[in-house]
Design an enzyme around this catalytic site. Sequence first.
Site, short mmCIF file in Angstrom:
data_model
loop_
_atom_site.label_atom_id
_atom_site.label_comp_id
_atom_site.label_asym_id
_atom_site.label_seq_id
_atom_site.Cartn_x
_atom_site.Cartn_y
_atom_site.Cartn_z
N GLU A 271 0.84 -1.21 0.00
CA GLU A 271 0.00 0.00 0.00
C GLU A 271 0.86 1.24 0.00
O GLU A 271 0.64 2.16 0.78
CB GLU A 271 -0.86 0.06 1.28
CG GLU A 271 -1.84 -1.06 1.45
CD GLU A 271 -2.52 -1.02 2.82
OE1 GLU A 271 -2.08 -0.26 3.70
OE2 GLU A 271 -3.50 -1.75 2.98
N GLY A 273 2.25 4.80 -0.73
CA GLY A 273 1.77 6.09 -1.21
C GLY A 273 2.96 6.98 -1.53
O GLY A 273 3.23 7.34 -2.67
N ARG A 309 4.72 19.30 6.22
CA ARG A 309 5.69 18.34 6.76
C ARG A 309 6.85 19.02 7.52
O ARG A 309 7.21 18.58 8.60
CB ARG A 309 6.21 17.41 5.67
CG ARG A 309 5.11 16.56 5.03
CD ARG A 309 5.65 15.49 4.10
NE ARG A 309 6.32 14.42 4.81
CZ ARG A 309 7.62 14.29 4.96
NH1 ARG A 309 8.44 15.16 4.39
NH2 ARG A 309 8.13 13.31 5.64
N TYR A 313 6.71 17.82 11.29
CA TYR A 313 7.70 16.81 11.70
C TYR A 313 9.13 17.34 11.68
O TYR A 313 10.07 16.57 11.91
CB TYR A 313 7.71 15.61 10.73
CG TYR A 313 6.41 14.95 10.38
CD1 TYR A 313 5.67 14.26 11.33
CD2 TYR A 313 5.94 14.97 9.07
CE1 TYR A 313 4.50 13.61 10.98
CE2 TYR A 313 4.77 14.32 8.70
CZ TYR A 313 4.06 13.64 9.66
OH TYR A 313 2.91 13.00 9.31
N CYS A 340 0.54 33.28 10.87
CA CYS A 340 0.90 33.82 12.17
C CYS A 340 1.18 32.65 13.09
O CYS A 340 0.39 32.34 14.00
CB CYS A 340 -0.23 34.68 12.72
SG CYS A 340 -0.55 36.07 11.66
N GLU A 341 2.27 32.01 12.83
CA GLU A 341 2.60 30.74 13.47
C GLU A 341 4.08 30.51 13.15
O GLU A 341 4.44 30.40 11.97
CB GLU A 341 1.70 29.67 12.84
CG GLU A 341 2.10 28.25 13.08
CD GLU A 341 2.10 27.90 14.55
OE1 GLU A 341 3.22 27.66 15.04
OE2 GLU A 341 1.04 27.92 15.20
C1 LIG Z 1 -0.43 6.08 5.30
C2 LIG Z 1 -0.72 4.68 4.98
C3 LIG Z 1 -0.16 4.08 3.85
C4 LIG Z 1 0.83 4.78 2.96
O1 LIG Z 1 1.97 5.15 3.61
P1 LIG Z 1 3.19 5.77 2.77
O2 LIG Z 1 4.18 6.14 3.83
O3 LIG Z 1 2.65 6.94 2.04
O4 LIG Z 1 3.66 4.70 1.85
C5 LIG Z 1 -0.53 2.79 3.56
N1 LIG Z 1 -1.40 2.10 4.34
C6 LIG Z 1 -1.96 2.65 5.44
C7 LIG Z 1 -2.91 1.86 6.23
C8 LIG Z 1 -1.63 3.95 5.79
O5 LIG Z 1 -2.19 4.49 6.89
#
Ligand SMILES: *Cc1c(COP(=O)(O)O)cnc(C)c1O
Length: 420
Positions: A271, A273, A309, A313, A340-341
Amino acid sequence: MLRQYPLTKAQTIALFEKYPSPFHLYDEKQIRANARRLKKAFDWMPGFKNYFAVKALPNPFIMKILKEEGMGADCSSLAELVLSEKAGITGENIMFTSNDTPAEEFVLARKLGAIINLDDISHIDFLEKASGTPELLSFRYNPGRLKEGNVIIGKPEEAKYGLTRDQIIEAYKIAKSKGVKRFGLHTMVASNELSEEYHVGTARMLFELVVEISRATGIRIEMIDMGGGYGIPYHPGDKEVDLEMVSRLIKKDYDELIVGNGLAPLEIVMENGRMVTGPFGWLVSRIRHIKNIYRRYAGLDASMANLMRPGMYGSYHHITVLGKEKLANDHKYDVTGPLCENNDKFAVERMLPELEIGDAIVIHCTGAHGHAMGFNYNGQLRSAELLLRENGEVEQIRRAETLDDYFATLNFEKLEGFKA
Ligand SMILES: *Cc1c(COP(=O)(O)O)cnc(C)c1O
């Protein structure tokens, strides 16, 4: 290696005529090439698919491109499910990995035929009441102290996600008794992790659990989902994750634990991203003011509302100044926005060439968790998203917000008759 911003200074300045800064720009060609690289690296895995984590870049134009490259969608909210459907991603091409989930989201996920990944043992009953029990069900595993976490996602035993080791065995038994016929197993233990060993270890942990579940319950898991979390080089000195190495090492464990125990074929999915779109997006902005006080400040027309980000972080995002790439980085700046931060900084004490008002600034690696994390604090409006097509044309895939968008949820007519 950092990916290069794909336009020249002249092309960028010309773009400002039509699309005022700031905006995020994504590069279709590099996104496609990277998607193919990912697919090829893991092509030995039975049923390999990356379900793109929609939250990283929830734009249906991008999702349509990724679908064409063979990806599914990993969703965790109603809006993300709707976006997937709009992008033509349905059925088992949707992974629904949510937590603290409302009933209506399970209803829509079921209606779309998504694979449902439950976050808690109590959700078996909750899902049954909300939308019935599906034939295929997956559970999210939280290894607790058995696996180290990393900075962004935290230690597993302090993370809110998933089922414990004991619960997960019990959960499969309950699911089976409710008529579930096909089973998946998921985990997501790291974010932005560049270590190959870490990802290999995650796969191994799941393989071992598949063996244990099979022994304890007689249930044959058909699919493991290793989650996302592959890191990207944000810093020019960072390396990329060596996908081929990860793949080779996972195959060794697969052969030993899955094939060796007669549990093959086991489908393996992910998964990711961040690694899918992150390196191929840039926040493009211009310098509005230069200010010299105790430090030197370059004030941009973009803010933390366009990319949070660094503020949230303390993340490093590389910055280049178009047309000044070859100059020495001999001036020190805090690069800020107008909020304003005081967290509203893209960089703190960054060495850059001498800056001037009007300079075009490129902030790198904003293709994931960039625009997506945008917000409206201080009345800031979210920017446009542009896509550099393979033919070199630039297409707007989301317009910038207007004040009317910002005020859309207020009723000013009602305010006139309102007695304070
Ligand atoms: C955020 C998330 C992802 C993707 O994470 P990446 O760091 O963008 O690869 C995949 N699965 C779940 C359940 C997530 O919460």
